[in-house]
Design a protein around this motif. Structure first.
Motif, PDB file in Angstrom:
ATOM      1  N   ARG A   1       0.833  -1.206   0.000  1.00  0.00           N
ATOM      2  CA  ARG A   1       0.000   0.000   0.000  1.00  0.00           C
ATOM      3  C   ARG A   1       0.866   1.254   0.000  1.00  0.00           C
ATOM      4  O   ARG A   1       0.401   2.338  -0.388  1.00  0.00           O
ATOM      5  N   SER A   2       2.113   1.116   0.442  1.00  0.00           N
ATOM      6  CA  SER A   2       3.024   2.258   0.529  1.00  0.00           C
ATOM      7  C   SER A   2       4.124   2.248  -0.524  1.00  0.00           C
ATOM      8  O   SER A   2       4.658   3.305  -0.855  1.00  0.00           O
ATOM      9  N   TRP A   3       4.441   1.059  -1.037  1.00  0.00           N
ATOM     10  CA  TRP A   3       5.639   0.935  -1.860  1.00  0.00           C
ATOM     11  C   TRP A   3       5.393   0.128  -3.128  1.00  0.00           C
ATOM     12  O   TRP A   3       4.602  -0.806  -3.141  1.00  0.00           O
ATOM     13  N   SER A   4       6.158   0.465  -4.155  1.00  0.00           N
ATOM     14  CA  SER A   4       6.247  -0.325  -5.376  1.00  0.00           C
ATOM     15  C   SER A   4       7.695  -0.757  -5.560  1.00  0.00           C
ATOM     16  O   SER A   4       8.622  -0.079  -5.101  1.00  0.00           O
TER      17      SER A   4
ATOM     18  N   MET B   1       6.774  15.312  -4.936  1.00  0.00           N
ATOM     19  CA  MET B   1       7.797  14.313  -5.207  1.00  0.00           C
ATOM     20  C   MET B   1       7.570  13.105  -4.305  1.00  0.00           C
ATOM     21  O   MET B   1       6.797  13.156  -3.353  1.00  0.00           O
ATOM     22  N   TYR B   2       8.252  12.021  -4.637  1.00  0.00           N
ATOM     23  CA  TYR B   2       8.082  10.781  -3.873  1.00  0.00           C
ATOM     24  C   TYR B   2       9.440  10.201  -3.508  1.00  0.00           C
ATOM     25  O   TYR B   2      10.487  10.642  -3.999  1.00  0.00           O
TER      26      TYR B   2
ATOM     27  N   SER C   1       9.941   2.321  -4.202  1.00  0.00           N
ATOM     28  CA  SER C   1       9.568   3.730  -4.350  1.00  0.00           C
ATOM     29  C   SER C   1       8.121   3.905  -3.929  1.00  0.00           C
ATOM     30  O   SER C   1       7.323   2.959  -3.969  1.00  0.00           O
ATOM     31  N   SER C   2       7.784   5.132  -3.545  1.00  0.00           N
ATOM     32  CA  SER C   2       6.415   5.443  -3.134  1.00  0.00           C
ATOM     33  C   SER C   2       5.618   6.114  -4.250  1.00  0.00           C
ATOM     34  O   SER C   2       4.595   6.735  -3.994  1.00  0.00           O
TER      35      SER C   2
END
Length: 285
Positions: A70-73, A248-249, A133-134
């Protein structure tokens, strides 16, 4: 981290490696090699001065058994990457999900020297890395962004904590803590402008301290101003219209350097597997 970024970095590498480099509106105040050594095993206890008075907007303490999707790829989605699991030819490493490990309340982004046949893009890669990454999960403009981390030691290692735009443009890019193991050099700063006219406001510091203990690395981002922090101490400031105002992420990755400059790629002295360890990510608004 992008192809264009790697080309821009190469333009000034000789000058930047000689000493801490200041350009444009940047001001350096201290280096990573001058920072106090961490006395605790990790740095989760105290709130950094830059975060005081701000509201916690998003965080991950990595307390689960697996990465919170849910937070990260674990797939790359930014300009200049050659595929979803490979940055570009400046890297020697291909990102694989099994190199993203959570244990004992920490994230471990592992680099290995086990060749892999990749499909995105297709090819054979000598090294593997961990990448998260988010993008599309969390992004904002401004605020205070911080990790508590320990970097790996070794020739050719290239782990980093950086921010890039949610809208997939480049530049800008904010490098909060970008470690070049071959030269024991930490790069922080801002890329701005438009390709090929990229402006770099950069600061370099040297020494093995990032590999010898847990330290906080953060950036306080406000209109027209960026200040980089190490262990709560401001180390470098950029001011001016080049400071971005778009959301930005977060990107966190391990990885290996592939080029001959900056000390070159890994060799027989580099210990594998190794890990870029992160205790937490916290972003304040």
């Amino acid at each position: 981290m992008t192809t264009t970024r790697a080309r821009a970095l190469a333009l000034g590498s000789a000058m930047m490696l000689a000493a801490a480099c200041l350009t444009g509106g940047g001001t350096a105040t201290a280096g990573v090699d001058q920072m106090p050594q961490a006395t605790n095993r990790t740095c989760t206890q105290a709130t950094s001065p830059a975060a005081r008075g701000l509201r916690l907007a998003w965080n991950d303490e990595f307390g689960g058994e697996s990465l919170d999707k849910r937070s990260w790829s674990t797939v790359m989605d930014f300009p200049g990457r050659a595929g979803g699991h490979y940055h570009n030819t400046s890297y020697g490493s291909y990102a694989v999900d099994e190199n993203v490990v959570l244990s004992n309340g920490r994230l471990r982004l592992i680099a290995k020297d086990e060749p892999v046949v990749g499909t995105d893009p297709a090819g054979t890669y000598q090294y593997t890395e961990g990448f998260i990454s988010s993008h599309d999960k969390f992004f904002q403009a401004g605020g205070y962004w911080e990790i508590c981390a320990k970097f790996p030691a070794g020739k050719g290692l290239w782990p980093a904590f950086w921010l890039i735009p949610q809208d997939r443009s480049w530049p800008p890019e904010i490098d909060v803590a970008e470690w070049f193991g071959s030269i024991e050099g930490m790069h922080s700063g801002l890329a701005s402008g438009n390709w090929p006219d990229v402006r770099w406001d950069s600061h370099w510091s040297y020494g093995a301290a990032p590999t010898q203990g847990w330290h906080k690395y953060g950036v306080l981002w406000s209109p027209g101003r960026l200040t980089i922090y190490t262990d709560g101490i401001p180390t470098y400031t950029v001011t001016g219209p080049q400071v971005p105002d778009k959301p930005m992420y977060v990107v966190l990755n391990s990885g290996t350097w592939a080029n001959a400059d900056r000390g070159g790629p890994p060799d027989e002295t580099t210990v594998f597997p190794n890990a870029f360890e992160v205790d937490y990510v916290r972003v304040y608004r």
